[in-house]
Design an enzyme around this catalytic site. Structure first.
Site, PDB file in Angstrom:
ATOM      1  N   GLY A  29       1.624  -9.661  16.173  1.00 34.46           N
ATOM      2  CA  GLY A  29       1.865  -8.222  16.182  1.00 34.46           C
ATOM      3  C   GLY A  29       1.765  -7.586  14.810  1.00 34.46           C
ATOM      4  O   GLY A  29       0.936  -6.711  14.566  1.00 34.46           O
ATOM      5  N   ASP A  30       2.638  -7.998  13.893  1.00 36.97           N
ATOM      6  CA  ASP A  30       2.588  -7.485  12.516  1.00 36.97           C
ATOM      7  C   ASP A  30       2.466  -8.635  11.529  1.00 36.97           C
ATOM      8  O   ASP A  30       2.954  -8.568  10.419  1.00 36.97           O
ATOM      9  CB  ASP A  30       3.806  -6.611  12.214  1.00 36.97           C
ATOM     10  CG  ASP A  30       5.126  -7.361  12.339  1.00 36.97           C
ATOM     11  OD1 ASP A  30       5.111  -8.504  12.839  1.00 36.97           O
ATOM     12  OD2 ASP A  30       6.167  -6.824  11.932  1.00 36.97           O
ATOM     13  N   GLU A  31       1.790  -9.698  11.968  1.00 37.63           N
ATOM     14  CA  GLU A  31       1.619 -10.890  11.154  1.00 37.63           C
ATOM     15  C   GLU A  31       0.142 -11.090  10.816  1.00 37.63           C
ATOM     16  O   GLU A  31      -0.735 -10.944  11.678  1.00 37.63           O
ATOM     17  CB  GLU A  31       2.135 -12.128  11.902  1.00 37.63           C
ATOM     18  CG  GLU A  31       3.613 -12.050  12.245  1.00 37.63           C
ATOM     19  CD  GLU A  31       4.040 -13.196  13.143  1.00 37.63           C
ATOM     20  OE1 GLU A  31       3.164 -13.979  13.567  1.00 37.63           O
ATOM     21  OE2 GLU A  31       5.243 -13.309  13.410  1.00 37.63           O
TER      22      GLU A  31
END
Length: 200
Positions: free
Chosen positions: A115-117
């Protein structure tokens, strides 16, 4: 493309399907690219990233050359989705991808793996001063304000780093080392980078 033939008072049309074949091949190529590319950011996705990591590790071990793996995880991202909506979150992720990419070398490999990686492979690099400079440049760039739906927001990013130094490592070992370094960066107050204990 079509060929016209006449026979008496009748007209026959003979169609060729070259254009259809070309269009189908273009469509199949586009579908195949979707399997490797993150549709939001345009970066590699997790699937192709893992494949490239295996290949780069094999190459590094064969050439006895170093390789850097960075794991990057955004800080304070959840409030953007919660307060401004997922549309704003998507815009932030696209801008984050652009900012990270601008800090890397042209031949480095970057992917969105969650996701936000994000993750990055930096081949043939083991100078810790240079690696630190790159990591700090990423942190500085991400720390600059984001304008999302006419609102100014800020983010941070934590980075875990490991270096193989041409030694024989499996991709699982390298990923574990980078992940442990990322965990340490998160526990150190976030918005910072840490090297894995194996490469200190």
């Amino acid at each position: 493309m079509s060929l016209w033939q006449t026979r008496g008072d009748s007209i026959f049309v003979i169609y060729t399907f070259a254009n259809h074949t070309i269009a189908r091949r273009e469509y199949e190529a586009k579908v195949e690219s979707y399997a490797f590319v993150d549709s939001l950011t345009g970066l590699y996705n997790r699937r192709i990233f893992l494949d490239k990591l295996d290949k780069e590790l094999n190459k590094a071990q064969f050439n006895e050359s170093p390789l850097v793996l960075m794991y990057l995880d955004l800080d304070y991202f959840k409030p953007i989705n919660d307060e401004l909506g997922h549309g704003a979150g998507d815009e932030a992720l696209k801008e984050v991808a652009t900012r990270i990419k601008s800090c890397l070398r042209k031949h480095d490999i970057i992917a969105r793996i969650g996701g936000d990686e994000f993750a990055a492979i930096l081949p043939q690099l083991n100078d810790k001063d240079v690696i630190s400079e790159i990591a700090q440049r990423i942190i500085t760039n991400i720390s600059k304000p984001f304008i999302l739906f006419d609102q100014k927001r800020t983010l941070g990013i934590s980075i875990g780093i490991t270096i193989t130094n041409g030694q024989a490592h499996t991709s699982l070992e390298v990923k574990t080392h980078a992940d442990q370094a990322l965990y340490e960066a998160k526990n150190s107050g976030r918005n910072c980078y840490r090297f894995s204990k194996e490469t200190r």
